[in-house]
Write a protein that holds these residues in place. Structure first.
Motif, PDB file in Angstrom:
ATOM      1  N   PRO A  68      -0.621  -0.823   9.409  1.00  0.00           N
ATOM      2  CA  PRO A  68       0.098  -0.241   8.265  1.00  0.00           C
ATOM      3  C   PRO A  68       1.110   0.832   8.646  1.00  0.00           C
ATOM      4  CG  PRO A  68      -2.223  -0.487   7.746  1.00  0.00           C
ATOM      5  CD  PRO A  68      -2.079  -0.816   9.202  1.00  0.00           C
ATOM      6  N   ILE A  69       0.776   1.683   9.601  1.00  0.00           N
ATOM      7  CA  ILE A  69       1.697   2.757  10.001  1.00  0.00           C
ATOM      8  C   ILE A  69       2.947   2.165  10.638  1.00  0.00           C
ATOM      9  CG2 ILE A  69       2.012   4.736  11.531  1.00  0.00           C
ATOM     10  CD1 ILE A  69      -0.964   5.356  11.120  1.00  0.00           C
ATOM     11  N   LYS A  70       2.757   1.215  11.585  1.00  0.00           N
ATOM     12  CA  LYS A  70       3.906   0.580  12.240  1.00  0.00           C
ATOM     13  C   LYS A  70       4.719  -0.245  11.254  1.00  0.00           C
ATOM     14  CE  LYS A  70       2.173   0.362  16.995  1.00  0.00           C
ATOM     15  NZ  LYS A  70       1.827  -0.528  18.136  1.00  0.00           N
ATOM     16  N   ASP A  71       4.030  -0.883  10.303  1.00  0.00           N
ATOM     17  CA  ASP A  71       4.743  -1.708   9.331  1.00  0.00           C
ATOM     18  C   ASP A  71       5.617  -0.853   8.416  1.00  0.00           C
ATOM     19  OD1 ASP A  71       3.500  -3.889  10.442  1.00  0.00           O
ATOM     20  OD2 ASP A  71       1.910  -3.995   8.938  1.00  0.00           O
ATOM     21  N   ILE A  72       5.123   0.302   8.013  1.00  0.00           N
ATOM     22  CA  ILE A  72       5.928   1.224   7.201  1.00  0.00           C
ATOM     23  C   ILE A  72       7.127   1.725   8.008  1.00  0.00           C
ATOM     24  CG2 ILE A  72       5.925   3.510   6.119  1.00  0.00           C
ATOM     25  CD1 ILE A  72       2.995   2.906   5.295  1.00  0.00           C
ATOM     26  N   GLN A  73       6.897   2.015   9.282  1.00  0.00           N
ATOM     27  CA  GLN A  73       7.994   2.443  10.157  1.00  0.00           C
ATOM     28  C   GLN A  73       9.055   1.347  10.278  1.00  0.00           C
ATOM     29  OE1 GLN A  73       5.839   3.425  13.733  1.00  0.00           O
ATOM     30  NE2 GLN A  73       5.525   5.566  13.132  1.00  0.00           N
ATOM     31  N   THR A  74       8.606   0.086  10.341  1.00  0.00           N
ATOM     32  CA  THR A  74       9.540  -1.038  10.425  1.00  0.00           C
ATOM     33  C   THR A  74      10.403  -1.117   9.174  1.00  0.00           C
ATOM     34  OG1 THR A  74       8.109  -2.339  11.879  1.00  0.00           O
ATOM     35  CG2 THR A  74       9.718  -3.558  10.573  1.00  0.00           C
ATOM     36  N   ILE A  75       9.774  -0.942   8.005  1.00  0.00           N
ATOM     37  CA  ILE A  75      10.532  -0.981   6.751  1.00  0.00           C
ATOM     38  C   ILE A  75      11.563   0.145   6.713  1.00  0.00           C
ATOM     39  CG2 ILE A  75      10.347  -0.713   4.245  1.00  0.00           C
ATOM     40  CD1 ILE A  75       7.556  -2.093   4.501  1.00  0.00           C
ATOM     41  N   ARG A  76      11.173   1.350   7.136  1.00  0.00           N
ATOM     42  CA  ARG A  76      12.119   2.471   7.174  1.00  0.00           C
ATOM     43  C   ARG A  76      13.278   2.184   8.122  1.00  0.00           C
ATOM     44  NH1 ARG A  76       7.645   7.365   7.557  1.00  0.00           N
ATOM     45  NH2 ARG A  76       7.200   7.534   5.302  1.00  0.00           N
TER      46      ARG A  76
END
Length: 377
Positions: A68-76
């Motif tokens: 989840p943390i990396k996925d949110i970073q990807t979206i940003r």
């Protein structure tokens, strides 16, 4: 007038050349600026994209698993890329690019036309893991693609599943294309003479069980004993998937003379030209398999399964045989049909080429998608 900027988002750098190269060139020819985004671009891919006239961009993507943390970073990161490059429309394909790019673009008010290229292992329902992944993917798709301008499917079964699972609503705008298309000039029609005493079969695939490789190997063992002159050729790479065939097994069968195993190859047209029948007994949720389209174009009869994405490539009694998935007897019978009726290989091969020209020409597919894009920006 300022050119409109299209961002194509992929999960694998090479796919931008192998599967979207003609599309990128067509977009540029149509007057668009094309930005080609993928994780960890290879230098040779970057060079090729620049040669096409596109602008390669990199981003971070955890291709397997969920964090989840990396996925949110990807979206940003995707949002920053879209804003910095003043993107006018986003065109993502494959699961994670579709989900994350759609979320990012929708938050910025940038139109998205997303391409569903098949639902893969997660939607087979074959294992507990697959069922868990399906529920997760359904939730993520619901959150991401409902606001997209258009969701493009490669077969109608996938669309129906999205409706049945309430991922999309009937008022969502959708469109359909015949796979990624095939370059008929690159995969030219073969004119080889069929040697009825030495019929050869070819499988080209990622070598996981869901693609039917184990079924193909078992069929080869049975038929090689009955028809010693027949040949069974396998092209593809093994990988770290739990369902991947072990390389040792392939090499052992190769040494025994049951199959001819090549590993990964870059000269696929040459192999297609030298074989007689193409086989893909997959039970994976395909979009429309590119390997079958290439075999159609070259002029090979097709043996594949009556499953979404595959059944679209074969007309009964015209250019091949459709079999039930995971049915070894049906596969053996279909392959034996061509061993007994070798005269059908040339006839069905010609029909395959005609079908490719009629429905799967990459120029037709690209034109349909570009027409969709032109109406949205």
């Amino acid at each position: 007038m300022k050119k409109k900027r299209i961002l194509i988002v992929a999960s694998l750098s090479q796919s931008l050349i192998n599967f979207r190269g003609d599309f990128i060139k067509s977009l540029i020819h149509s007057g668009y600026d094309v930005y080609a985004l993928a994780p960890r671009h290879l230098d040779k891919v970057k060079d090729k994209l620049i040669e096409f006239g596109a602008k390669p961009l990199d981003f971070n993507l955890n291709r397997t698993g969920l964090n989840p943390i990396k996925d949110i970073q990807t979206i940003r990161e995707l949002k920053s890329i879209m804003k910095d490059n003043k993107i006018d429309l986003v065109f993502p394909y494959t699961v994670k690019p579709v989900i994350y790019s759609s979320i990012a673009a929708n938050q910025l008010g940038i139109p998205v036309i997303s391409l569903i290229t098949g639902l893969g292992f997660a939607f087979t329902g074959l294992t507990r893991k697959a069922r868990v992944l399906q529920q997760l993917n359904e939730t993520l798709y619901k959150l991401s693609i409902r606001k997209n301008k258009i969701v493009v499917f490669q077969n109608r079964d996938d669309y129906q599943l999205f409706l049945d699972r309430k991922i999309l609503k009937k008022n969502n705008k959708v469109a359909f294309v015949s796979g990624s298309g095939v370059n008929l000039n690159q995969f030219k029609f073969r004119k080889n003479k069929i040697d009825s005493n030495k019929i050869s079969f070819l499988l080209v695939s990622r070598l996981i069980k869901e693609k039917g490789i184990a079924l193909f190997l078992n069929a080869a063992k049975v038929l090689k004993e009955k028809y010693p002159e027949s040949e069974y050729h396998v092209i593809g790479a093994t990988d770290k998937s739990p369902s991947s065939i072990k390389e040792e097994e392939l090499k052992n069968l190769h040494e025994q003379g049951i199959i001819v195993y090549y590993g990964k190859q870059n000269n696929i047209p040459e192999h297609l030209y030298n074989r007689d029948v193409f086989v893909l007994p997959t039970y994976y949720r395909e979009g429309v398999p590119r390997s079958i389209l290439e075999a159609l174009s070259v002029g090979l009869p097709i043996i594949t399964t009556y499953t979404p994405g595959c059944k679209e490539t074969v007309k009964k009694d015209y250019n091949g045989i459709l079999i039930k998935p995971q049915n070894i007897d049906a596969l053996i019978n279909a392959m034996e049909y061509f061993l007994i009726n070798s005269d059908k290989i040339e006839e069905m091969g010609i029909n395959s080429r005609n079908y490719a020209e009629e429905r799967f020409d990459v120029n037709i597919v690209n034109s349909d998608i570009i027409e969709l894009i032109s109406k949205e920006i």
